[in-house]
Design a protein around this motif. Structure first.
Motif, PDB file in Angstrom:
ATOM      1  N   CYS A  10     -37.746 -10.772  29.908  1.00  0.00           N
ATOM      2  CA  CYS A  10     -36.560  -9.805  30.248  1.00  0.00           C
ATOM      3  C   CYS A  10     -37.123  -8.808  30.749  1.00  0.00           C
ATOM      4  CB  CYS A  10     -35.971  -8.690  28.810  1.00  0.00           C
ATOM      5  SG  CYS A  10     -35.278  -9.772  28.341  1.00  0.00           S
ATOM      6  N   VAL A  11     -37.195  -8.268  32.199  1.00  0.00           N
ATOM      7  CA  VAL A  11     -38.129  -7.423  32.776  1.00  0.00           C
ATOM      8  C   VAL A  11     -38.253  -5.840  32.807  1.00  0.00           C
ATOM      9  CG1 VAL A  11     -37.740  -9.450  35.121  1.00  0.00           C
ATOM     10  CG2 VAL A  11     -36.273  -7.253  34.886  1.00  0.00           C
ATOM     11  N   ASN A  12     -36.897  -4.833  32.366  1.00  0.00           N
ATOM     12  CA  ASN A  12     -37.481  -4.211  31.885  1.00  0.00           C
ATOM     13  C   ASN A  12     -38.052  -3.917  30.968  1.00  0.00           C
ATOM     14  OD1 ASN A  12     -35.773  -2.580  34.419  1.00  0.00           O
ATOM     15  ND2 ASN A  12     -33.670  -3.300  33.141  1.00  0.00           N
ATOM     16  N   SER A  13     -38.374  -4.402  30.012  1.00  0.00           N
ATOM     17  CA  SER A  13     -39.104  -4.638  28.427  1.00  0.00           C
ATOM     18  C   SER A  13     -39.826  -4.526  28.541  1.00  0.00           C
ATOM     19  CB  SER A  13     -38.371  -5.061  27.433  1.00  0.00           C
ATOM     20  OG  SER A  13     -38.300  -5.976  27.929  1.00  0.00           O
ATOM     21  N   VAL A  14     -40.564  -5.431  29.638  1.00  0.00           N
ATOM     22  CA  VAL A  14     -41.849  -6.260  29.983  1.00  0.00           C
ATOM     23  C   VAL A  14     -42.082  -4.925  31.440  1.00  0.00           C
ATOM     24  CG1 VAL A  14     -42.657  -8.218  30.736  1.00  0.00           C
ATOM     25  CG2 VAL A  14     -41.114  -8.401  28.975  1.00  0.00           C
ATOM     26  N   GLY A  15     -41.817  -5.018  31.844  1.00  0.00           N
ATOM     27  CA  GLY A  15     -42.781  -4.236  32.838  1.00  0.00           C
ATOM     28  C   GLY A  15     -43.056  -5.181  34.329  1.00  0.00           C
ATOM     29  N   LEU A  16     -43.986  -4.288  35.512  1.00  0.00           N
ATOM     30  CA  LEU A  16     -43.644  -4.921  36.540  1.00  0.00           C
ATOM     31  C   LEU A  16     -44.768  -5.878  36.087  1.00  0.00           C
ATOM     32  CD1 LEU A  16     -43.683  -2.418  38.760  1.00  0.00           C
ATOM     33  CD2 LEU A  16     -42.380  -4.459  39.621  1.00  0.00           C
ATOM     34  N   VAL A  17     -45.750  -5.043  35.675  1.00  0.00           N
ATOM     35  CA  VAL A  17     -47.366  -5.920  35.389  1.00  0.00           C
ATOM     36  C   VAL A  17     -47.841  -7.159  34.055  1.00  0.00           C
ATOM     37  CG1 VAL A  17     -49.869  -4.992  34.008  1.00  0.00           C
ATOM     38  CG2 VAL A  17     -48.560  -3.953  35.303  1.00  0.00           C
ATOM     39  N   CYS A  23     -50.382   4.578  34.135  1.00  0.00           N
ATOM     40  CA  CYS A  23     -48.617   5.078  34.273  1.00  0.00           C
ATOM     41  C   CYS A  23     -48.354   4.976  33.520  1.00  0.00           C
ATOM     42  CB  CYS A  23     -48.654   5.360  35.673  1.00  0.00           C
ATOM     43  SG  CYS A  23     -49.291   6.385  36.909  1.00  0.00           S
ATOM     44  N   VAL A  24     -47.687   4.704  32.770  1.00  0.00           N
ATOM     45  CA  VAL A  24     -46.908   4.228  31.535  1.00  0.00           C
ATOM     46  C   VAL A  24     -45.505   2.755  31.728  1.00  0.00           C
ATOM     47  CG1 VAL A  24     -47.943   4.799  29.398  1.00  0.00           C
ATOM     48  CG2 VAL A  24     -46.045   5.814  29.621  1.00  0.00           C
ATOM     49  N   ASN A  25     -44.656   4.322  33.251  1.00  0.00           N
ATOM     50  CA  ASN A  25     -43.683   3.265  33.570  1.00  0.00           C
ATOM     51  C   ASN A  25     -43.457   2.383  34.849  1.00  0.00           C
ATOM     52  OD1 ASN A  25     -41.731   5.395  31.580  1.00  0.00           O
ATOM     53  ND2 ASN A  25     -42.192   7.032  33.292  1.00  0.00           N
ATOM     54  N   SER A  26     -44.909   2.394  35.434  1.00  0.00           N
ATOM     55  CA  SER A  26     -44.701   1.727  35.972  1.00  0.00           C
ATOM     56  C   SER A  26     -45.271   0.093  36.184  1.00  0.00           C
ATOM     57  CB  SER A  26     -45.689   2.496  37.522  1.00  0.00           C
ATOM     58  OG  SER A  26     -46.977   2.869  37.269  1.00  0.00           O
ATOM     59  N   GLY A  48     -42.409   9.020  36.651  1.00  0.00           N
ATOM     60  CA  GLY A  48     -41.105   8.568  36.355  1.00  0.00           C
ATOM     61  C   GLY A  48     -40.125   8.598  34.730  1.00  0.00           C
ATOM     62  N   TRP A  49     -40.791   9.501  34.211  1.00  0.00           N
ATOM     63  CA  TRP A  49     -39.904   9.785  33.534  1.00  0.00           C
ATOM     64  C   TRP A  49     -38.465  10.657  33.656  1.00  0.00           C
ATOM     65  CZ3 TRP A  49     -38.552   9.413  28.565  1.00  0.00           C
ATOM     66  CH2 TRP A  49     -38.021  10.791  27.772  1.00  0.00           C
ATOM     67  N   GLY A  50     -37.931  11.118  34.744  1.00  0.00           N
ATOM     68  CA  GLY A  50     -37.078  11.673  35.257  1.00  0.00           C
ATOM     69  C   GLY A  50     -35.860  10.764  35.199  1.00  0.00           C
ATOM     70  N   ILE A  51     -36.471   9.518  36.013  1.00  0.00           N
ATOM     71  CA  ILE A  51     -34.615   8.429  35.716  1.00  0.00           C
ATOM     72  C   ILE A  51     -35.249   7.967  34.097  1.00  0.00           C
ATOM     73  CG2 ILE A  51     -34.956   6.389  36.106  1.00  0.00           C
ATOM     74  CD1 ILE A  51     -36.635   6.345  38.695  1.00  0.00           C
ATOM     75  N   LEU A  52     -35.621   8.168  33.787  1.00  0.00           N
ATOM     76  CA  LEU A  52     -34.987   8.300  31.827  1.00  0.00           C
ATOM     77  C   LEU A  52     -35.066   9.017  31.149  1.00  0.00           C
ATOM     78  CD1 LEU A  52     -38.285   6.225  31.227  1.00  0.00           C
ATOM     79  CD2 LEU A  52     -35.923   4.735  32.227  1.00  0.00           C
ATOM     80  N   SER A  53     -34.733  10.467  32.058  1.00  0.00           N
ATOM     81  CA  SER A  53     -34.257  10.978  30.827  1.00  0.00           C
ATOM     82  C   SER A  53     -33.962  12.957  31.793  1.00  0.00           C
ATOM     83  CB  SER A  53     -35.369  12.602  30.402  1.00  0.00           C
ATOM     84  OG  SER A  53     -36.245  12.911  31.931  1.00  0.00           O
ATOM     85  N   ARG A  54     -33.436  12.621  32.849  1.00  0.00           N
ATOM     86  CA  ARG A  54     -32.951  13.981  33.644  1.00  0.00           C
ATOM     87  C   ARG A  54     -31.397  13.983  33.852  1.00  0.00           C
ATOM     88  NH1 ARG A  54     -34.117  16.984  38.968  1.00  0.00           N
ATOM     89  NH2 ARG A  54     -31.880  18.908  38.361  1.00  0.00           N
ATOM     90  N   SER A  55     -30.702  13.127  33.508  1.00  0.00           N
ATOM     91  CA  SER A  55     -29.129  13.614  33.496  1.00  0.00           C
ATOM     92  C   SER A  55     -28.856  12.932  31.558  1.00  0.00           C
ATOM     93  CB  SER A  55     -28.316  11.618  33.214  1.00  0.00           C
ATOM     94  OG  SER A  55     -27.071  11.627  32.662  1.00  0.00           O
ATOM     95  N   PRO A  56     -28.443  14.437  30.777  1.00  0.00           N
ATOM     96  CA  PRO A  56     -28.372  14.317  29.546  1.00  0.00           C
ATOM     97  C   PRO A  56     -27.579  13.527  29.277  1.00  0.00           C
ATOM     98  CG  PRO A  56     -26.810  16.656  30.670  1.00  0.00           C
ATOM     99  CD  PRO A  56     -27.838  15.114  32.100  1.00  0.00           C
ATOM    100  N   TRP A  57     -27.096  12.466  30.188  1.00  0.00           N
ATOM    101  CA  TRP A  57     -25.753  11.728  29.227  1.00  0.00           C
ATOM    102  C   TRP A  57     -26.308  10.392  29.870  1.00  0.00           C
ATOM    103  CZ3 TRP A  57     -24.492  14.326  34.191  1.00  0.00           C
ATOM    104  CH2 TRP A  57     -23.739  16.249  33.411  1.00  0.00           C
TER     105      TRP A  57
END
Lengths: 414, 414
Positions: A247-254, B247-250, B273-282
């Motif tokens: 599952c690529v999103n939960s595992v991540g790129l690295v 950088c934890v998201n990447s 990259g936090w904005g991708i996960l959070s910027r939409s309130p929905w």
């Protein structure tokens, strides 16, 4: 010689003047600072700055699509193409993502921002392995020379123990299925430990392979910490398995990159969590841009949803996603992967899927579309295959069903 | 004995009947299937199914917040608490994420879904190490016994070469700064190779430490593939460095977890990259839920934005985020980490930041707020520290500035 460049096409909505917003984004993600600094010389900017390659105004929005941006009575939607010199970060996927998809979605100048397209220089093809198997390797392992791999997912998603899972697999392989996968919810929970599940399932698959000469491909979900994934991969390999799922999103790129470099089996990439990145039309990633990352990192199969699915993606988005994974990434390193169609799939989508993709190099997984057949799994698989034969030969499905009872009866319940 | 359970509180908007929508989500993410299956027995559902713990209707929405959901003339917003038995997936962060944040955002029943709160059983504290250093370890390494670590970021973000970077670091350490970090855009690009940068910078920091007895903490951005991160970490360690940045998201959860288990230095976690996960309130994640993952995985410092920042997050969101990282995760394994405040920070936010957090166990990074001082970096750092002294002692800032020329002059430009 000047540095090769990365190009990204964004959909942007801004309450600011679009040109100024584009400059803020380009500056924030390269050499710019909010305060002018002595160190930011014209030479440095020319060498290291992100460049606005084009900015096209599309329309005025009724208001801000996302809250939190600057107050404005005018919100403009545009397409913006930015480019970065590779010299800033080198051919590294994580560093690329921090640059093109980092701290820009939160800018006040942004009331909507989405990555539409990503184009990378050749250096990435040299730095990353891409898929080791792809369609050709998958066909060879699964013994399916042409047409789609007809597959299914173990259901219920969780709750079966290893023995019960193996029993379900027995029905499926005896029914003539090509491909089976764990649900993404099933990994190594205490109720269904990975090793026991693999041992029990592979005993069934190996026995069937010995009888028939064809080994059904099962994608075991190895998703976990890196050492766990490596050990699970090795366990699958030792037991004669031919595919692992990540599952690529939960595992991540690295993590994905690291398991690719360890793996001797095709990697079935599941995109669970994709909705977070894509469900808002005003934010995140388009699939054609996002899939570039995972192909480079080494996915062999990549989920693309299915036509007329149970989720919220319309058919044109699914079709575009599926086509994107078989479009060559680089001239000399195409890194094409296998699109996996799933979600409410039956033989009824075969024709449109074949036409949307332009070929039958794919995996399709169905649950009810196979299990629901009144004559059992074998008839369900047969009907599915017949529907695809009709699609590939351009024959009308009802016409093709004449004299083919499995397909005939399937048409009633699909 | 029944399995311990994971609890998640969601904000949900649905065009369906809320109870039915909740059941679909719970089913999709556990034992349910769209088609009723023979294998889904009542015993299996009771053991493995996700459970609706509570469902509270909040309000009716004017329409669907996100497109793609089911057609409806009624969209209801609610808070939904679901729980899962740990037996389904075990104490694994990736498998947890696939379950609680997997294929549910795309459901047609969903026109908005956001993860508000995450509560985990003790098994996760046993399976994951959490931060190795936290605030106490950071204070010991940086030689800052009390008050915030006053820090800054190398600017321009990219474009300086190793020698120029070291020159900037020289000004900063001579100015009395506590903490410096690479920009998240700066990693190991050809223009500023990591090893050369670390060697040049640490020569300056080590020399200054020998003179003063205090070693400034520099967070070098090691973000990259796993082998690269390990090698970069080792290089920093060999050169006497005291912090690495990821950088934890990447990088992703698995990469972060793996580098934590390798690292002998505090890990400064950047949330680009936090904005991708959070910027939409929905859609997506709230910070208090999301940060749980990274603390378990081993972050020591975690970015939380700053009050009155240049981005789109309002102050109450920032304050809640900052408080969340110092709230104990487990009774016997608090795993608290250091909140990092940044973005348009000056001494003017010191008082409100101190009050919002309730303590001064933090890192604050400023650019213009330090560099902009007319009397130079040293006066900028001094003024910043004096502003924090005033905040911690509850003294009015202007009053405190009397007889303190650095602070006095800073008040004019902040």
């Amino acid at each position: 010689m000047s540095s090769p460049r990365v190009h990204v096409r964004y959909w942007l909505e801004t309450g600011d003047d679009p040109q100024r917003a584009a400059e803020v984004i380009a500056g924030e993600q390269s050499s710019g600072t909010f305060l002018k600094l002595a160190g930011e010389t014209p030479e440095l900017k020319a060498r290291s700055g992100a460049r606005i390659e084009s900015l096209t105004v599309l329309e005025q929005a009724a208001g801000a699509s996302l809250p939190g941006g600057m107050a404005s009575d005018r919100h403009t939607r545009c397409e913006l193409v930015l480019s970065w010199p590779l010299d800033n970060f080198g051919a590294s996927l994580p560093n690329l993502v921090d640059t093109i998809a980092g701290n820009l979605f939160e800018l006040r100048q942004v009331s909507g921002l989405r990555i539409l397209e990503l184009s990378l220089p050749q250096a990435f093809a040299d730095a990353y392995p891409g898929p080791a198997f792809g369609m050709a390797g998958t066909r060879a392992l699964a013994g399916v020379a042409q047409g789609p791999l007809i597959g299914t997912i173990i259901k219920p998603s969780v709750g079966l123990n290893p023995r019960e899972t193996a029993e379900q697999v027995r029905q499926l392989v005896e029914g003539g299925i090509d491909f089976i996968k764990d649900d993404e919810l099933q990994a190594d929970g205490p109720h269904c430990p990975f090793r026991e599940r693999v041992s029990a399932v592979m005993a069934v698959i190996n026995e069937h392979a010995q009888k028939t000469g064809r080994k059904v491909m099962m994608a075991f979900n190895i998703t976990g910490e890196l050492d766990q994934m490596k050990a699970r991969h090795d366990w699958v390999l030792q037991h004669g398995g031919t595919c692992v799922m990540v599952c690529v999103n939960s595992v991540g790129l690295v993590g994905m990159s690291a398991i690719r470099r360890h793996s001797q089996l095709p990697i079935h990439a599941h995109r669970a969590g994709w909705g977070i990145l894509s469900r808002s039309p005003w934010l995140g990633w388009s699939f054609p841009a996002w899939q570039v990352l995972w192909r480079l990192a080494g996915a062999d199969h990549l989920h693309v949803n299915g036509l007329r699915n149970k989720f919220s993606e319309p058919d044109e988005v699914v079709a575009e996603a599926a086509r994107s994974v078989i479009k060559p990434l680089f001239a000399e390193a195409p890194m094409t992967v296998v699109p996996v169609f799933s979600s409410a799939q039956t033989g009824l989508q075969a024709r449109d899927t074949f036409q949307a993709l332009g070929c039958a190099d794919l995996i399709v997984t169905a649950g009810g579309g196979i299990f629901g057949h009144p004559d059992g799994v074998s008839a369900g698989v047969t009907a599915f295959r017949q529907a695809w034969d009709a699609a590939m030969q351009g024959i009308d499905l009802k016409q093709h069903a004449q004299g083919r009872p499995a397909l005939q009866r399937a048409l009633d319940f699909w």
